[in-house]
Design an enzyme around this catalytic site. Structure first.
Site, PDB file in Angstrom:
ATOM      1  N   ASN A   1       0.840  -1.193   0.000  1.00 36.88           N
ATOM      2  CA  ASN A   1       0.000   0.000   0.000  1.00 36.88           C
ATOM      3  C   ASN A   1       0.881   1.252   0.000  1.00 36.88           C
ATOM      4  O   ASN A   1       0.445   2.330   0.363  1.00 36.88           O
ATOM      5  CB  ASN A   1      -0.905   0.019   1.232  1.00 36.88           C
ATOM      6  CG  ASN A   1      -1.806  -1.195   1.277  1.00 36.88           C
ATOM      7  OD1 ASN A   1      -2.421  -1.540   0.279  1.00 36.88           O
ATOM      8  ND2 ASN A   1      -1.861  -1.853   2.422  1.00 36.88           N
TER       9      ASN A   1
ATOM     10  N   ASP B   1     -13.224   6.833   6.574  1.00 35.93           N
ATOM     11  CA  ASP B   1     -11.896   6.230   6.687  1.00 35.93           C
ATOM     12  C   ASP B   1     -11.186   6.397   5.340  1.00 35.93           C
ATOM     13  O   ASP B   1     -11.542   5.773   4.345  1.00 35.93           O
ATOM     14  CB  ASP B   1     -12.061   4.745   7.055  1.00 35.93           C
ATOM     15  CG  ASP B   1     -10.728   4.017   7.169  1.00 35.93           C
ATOM     16  OD1 ASP B   1      -9.710   4.560   6.717  1.00 35.93           O
ATOM     17  OD2 ASP B   1     -10.728   2.889   7.690  1.00 35.93           O
TER      18      ASP B   1
ATOM     19  N   GLU C   1     -15.583   3.730   4.182  1.00 33.98           N
ATOM     20  CA  GLU C   1     -14.269   4.016   3.629  1.00 33.98           C
ATOM     21  C   GLU C   1     -14.495   4.991   2.477  1.00 33.98           C
ATOM     22  O   GLU C   1     -15.610   5.074   1.941  1.00 33.98           O
ATOM     23  CB  GLU C   1     -13.608   2.737   3.093  1.00 33.98           C
ATOM     24  CG  GLU C   1     -13.219   1.752   4.179  1.00 33.98           C
ATOM     25  CD  GLU C   1     -12.520   0.497   3.623  1.00 33.98           C
ATOM     26  OE1 GLU C   1     -11.753   0.610   2.655  1.00 33.98           O
ATOM     27  OE2 GLU C   1     -12.768  -0.585   4.172  1.00 33.98           O
TER      28      GLU C   1
ATOM     29  N   HIS D   1     -13.886  -1.949   6.259  1.00 33.61           N
ATOM     30  CA  HIS D   1     -12.732  -2.675   6.792  1.00 33.61           C
ATOM     31  C   HIS D   1     -13.058  -3.376   8.125  1.00 33.61           C
ATOM     32  O   HIS D   1     -13.890  -2.915   8.901  1.00 33.61           O
ATOM     33  CB  HIS D   1     -11.611  -1.655   7.014  1.00 33.61           C
ATOM     34  CG  HIS D   1     -10.278  -2.237   7.347  1.00 33.61           C
ATOM     35  ND1 HIS D   1      -9.830  -2.359   8.646  1.00 33.61           N
ATOM     36  CD2 HIS D   1      -9.289  -2.721   6.553  1.00 33.61           C
ATOM     37  CE1 HIS D   1      -8.611  -2.882   8.630  1.00 33.61           C
ATOM     38  NE2 HIS D   1      -8.263  -3.117   7.375  1.00 33.61           N
TER      39      HIS D   1
ATOM     40  N   LYS E   1       0.220   3.536   4.982  1.00 31.06           N
ATOM     41  CA  LYS E   1       0.017   3.293   3.557  1.00 31.06           C
ATOM     42  C   LYS E   1       0.831   4.313   2.764  1.00 31.06           C
ATOM     43  O   LYS E   1       2.041   4.202   2.746  1.00 31.06           O
ATOM     44  CB  LYS E   1      -1.470   3.254   3.271  1.00 31.06           C
ATOM     45  CG  LYS E   1      -1.986   1.917   3.837  1.00 31.06           C
ATOM     46  CD  LYS E   1      -3.416   1.723   4.014  1.00 31.06           C
ATOM     47  CE  LYS E   1      -3.594   0.320   4.629  1.00 31.06           C
ATOM     48  NZ  LYS E   1      -4.789   0.198   5.423  1.00 31.06           N
TER      49      LYS E   1
ATOM     50  N   SER F   1     -10.691  -0.747   0.013  1.00 32.56           N
ATOM     51  CA  SER F   1      -9.389  -1.400  -0.087  1.00 32.56           C
ATOM     52  C   SER F   1      -9.403  -2.677  -0.912  1.00 32.56           C
ATOM     53  O   SER F   1      -8.391  -3.028  -1.501  1.00 32.56           O
ATOM     54  CB  SER F   1      -8.857  -1.695   1.309  1.00 32.56           C
ATOM     55  OG  SER F   1      -9.722  -2.567   1.995  1.00 32.56           O
TER      56      SER F   1
ATOM     57  N   HIS G   1      -6.915   4.402   2.184  1.00 30.29           N
ATOM     58  CA  HIS G   1      -6.299   4.174   0.871  1.00 30.29           C
ATOM     59  C   HIS G   1      -6.361   5.386  -0.057  1.00 30.29           C
ATOM     60  O   HIS G   1      -5.803   5.360  -1.144  1.00 30.29           O
ATOM     61  CB  HIS G   1      -6.930   2.962   0.179  1.00 30.29           C
ATOM     62  CG  HIS G   1      -6.536   1.680   0.833  1.00 30.29           C
ATOM     63  ND1 HIS G   1      -5.408   0.975   0.478  1.00 30.29           N
ATOM     64  CD2 HIS G   1      -7.087   0.999   1.867  1.00 30.29           C
ATOM     65  CE1 HIS G   1      -5.294  -0.090   1.252  1.00 30.29           C
ATOM     66  NE2 HIS G   1      -6.299  -0.100   2.101  1.00 30.29           N
TER      67      HIS G   1
HETATM   68  C1  LIG Z   1      -5.228  -0.701   6.465  1.00 29.78           C
HETATM   69  C2  LIG Z   1      -6.549  -0.183   6.901  1.00 29.78           C
HETATM   70  C3  LIG Z   1      -6.815   0.103   8.248  1.00 29.78           C
HETATM   71  C4  LIG Z   1      -5.856  -0.289   9.330  1.00 29.78           C
HETATM   72  O1  LIG Z   1      -4.756   0.556   9.374  1.00 29.78           O
HETATM   73  P1  LIG Z   1      -3.418   0.046  10.077  1.00 29.78           P
HETATM   74  O2  LIG Z   1      -2.683   1.282  10.379  1.00 29.78           O
HETATM   75  O3  LIG Z   1      -2.739  -0.849   9.102  1.00 29.78           O
HETATM   76  O4  LIG Z   1      -3.845  -0.683  11.327  1.00 29.78           O
HETATM   77  C5  LIG Z   1      -8.014   0.698   8.566  1.00 29.78           C
HETATM   78  N1  LIG Z   1      -8.929   0.984   7.619  1.00 29.78           N
HETATM   79  C6  LIG Z   1      -8.723   0.690   6.320  1.00 29.78           C
HETATM   80  C7  LIG Z   1      -9.771   1.022   5.321  1.00 29.78           C
HETATM   81  C8  LIG Z   1      -7.534   0.092   5.928  1.00 29.78           C
HETATM   82  O5  LIG Z   1      -7.347  -0.230   4.641  1.00 29.78           O
END
Ligand SMILES: *Cc1c(COP(=O)(O)O)cnc(C)c1O
Length: 375
Positions: A42, A194, A165, A121, A226, A169, A197
């Site tokens: 990522n 969120d 989101e 997620h 990411k 993802s 990505h």
């Molecule tokens: C990767 C991800 C997370 C978690 O983040 P980390 O810092 O890796 O724990 C949360 N929400 C989404 C949408 C993600 O893709």
């Protein structure tokens, strides 16, 4: 059958045998991608391996933020993030998982409602379950169903949290944030977005889909593992929200603060991400090119942008394509249930901007494997 575990743990072997039979076992594998092009990180802007300026600052916070772990470096990072995002305040968490878990569970509880996109997620799902609130899942990106659901049920609950989101993802799809903002306001729901990505990838100076759509979420979650190429996460919003989470988000309160060295790295990395316009252009150009190549070979793709899910159906097919690509020097990951629904196993290809120079090699390998699959 004594594999060195007590009888009480005999279910471990049975469970794992079941996963193996269904091609669903995941075994720890050191990412030995030497000589390969990594197409499943990522690290969209290629910053994870970029060294940080050495700073004479401790690696360990030593305690939770509330006790003694909160340093000037944390405060400065939070201010820099908030002003960049255009929020009043932000709060650092040690991971995105912790940020979502703690934030959702702090905001709602029994008698409240969480409305959640079907593809959200795992950290959002787990936070929702932990909260004790009633959970209603709406079909992916289906704002009409969402609105019908709220029309019917909103009145029966005290608080309502609408959580999504922005750039999904696993499917590479985009949420309709304007529509979600309208619905949230209309039904007095808190809008939590969120941007894991989308941060660094979309929007002016990489500020995400909400900035691109000119939408202000009530709660903005960004992760630093990411496109920031670091680790950790932040929640941005009002100053009151920040103070509330400081007191109520259990994954924050009862966890060691992020490393001061990490916090100290954030402001410079933020500038780097904001200024990475050339990397963003390269990333999007390479992604759309690879999508065109795969589609021309008959591959079934989902979504848009740099998350390229190539749907293969069964776990066995996804693993076969994963291995065929690895044999040709492309390090990709097959994604199988339960991460994605049964029947929708896939190979998820995520280029980074740095691979633009390897375009021809990637294209040739993808064509060859896609042709094999089509036969
Ligand atoms: C990767 C991800 C997370 C978690 O983040 P980390 O810092 O890796 O724990 C949360 N929400 C989404 C949408 C993600 O893709």
């Amino acid at each position: 059958m004594n594999r060195g575990v007590s009888d009480g743990l005999s279910f471990l072997a049975e469970d794992l045998d079941g996963l193996a039979t269904a091609n669903l076992l995941r075994e720890p594998r050191i990412a030995d991608a030497a000589g390969s092009l990594v197409l499943c990180s990522n690290d969209y802007l290629g910053l994870a391996s970029e060294p940080l300026a050495p700073r004479d600052i401790g690696a360990g916070a030593g305690a939770s933020a509330l006790v003694a772990g909160y340093t000037e470096a944390h405060a400065a990072a939070e201010i820099a993030i908030a002003s960049w995002i255009g929020a009043e305040a932000s709060l650092l968490f040690s991971s995105g998982y912790a940020a979502n878990l703690g934030t959702v569970a702090a905001l709602v509880g029994k008698g409240d409602l969480v409305v959640s996109d079907a593809l959200n997620h795992a950290s959002i799902i787990d936070g929702s379950r932990l909260s004790g609130a009633t959970i209603r899942v709406f079909p992916h990106r289906d704002t009409a169903s969402l609105e019908a659901l709220l029309r019917e049920q909103r009145g029966s609950f005290r608080r309502c949290l609408l959580v999504t989101e922005s750039y999904f993802s696993m499917d590479g799809t985009l949420a309709d944030l304007r529509e979600l903002r309208r619905v949230a306001s209309r039904y007095r729901a808190i809008l939590m977005v969120d941007e894991a990505h989308a941060l660094g990838v979309y929007g002016p100076s990489g500020r995400g889909r909400s900035a691109f759509e000119d939408v202000t979420p009530d709660i903005y979650v960004g992760t630093l593992g990411k496109s920031f190429g670091l680790q950790g996460a932040f929640v941005a919003g009002s100053s009151l929200l920040r103070l509330y989470l400081w007191n109520r988000a259990r994954s924050f309160v009862f966890s060691t603060a992020p490393s001061p060295a990490l916090a100290a790295a954030i402001p410079a990395r933020l500038e780097r991400v904001a200024g990475a316009e050339a990397e963003r252009v390269a990333l999007h150009q390479l992604s759309s090119h690879l999508r065109t190549v795969l589609r021309a070979e008959g591959a079934a793709l989902l979504g848009e942008g740099p998350i390229i899910p190539w749907i293969l159906g069964t776990p066995a097919r996804a693993l076969a394509v994963q291995e065929a690509l690895r044999d040709r020097g492309l390090w990709v990951a097959g994604i199988r249930p339960p991460t994605v629904p049964s029947g929708l196993a896939r190979v998820r290809i995520t280029p980074t901007s740095k691979l633009e120079s390897q375009r021809a090699r990637i294209e040739a390998a993808l064509r060859e494997v896609a042709r094999g699959v089509a036969q």
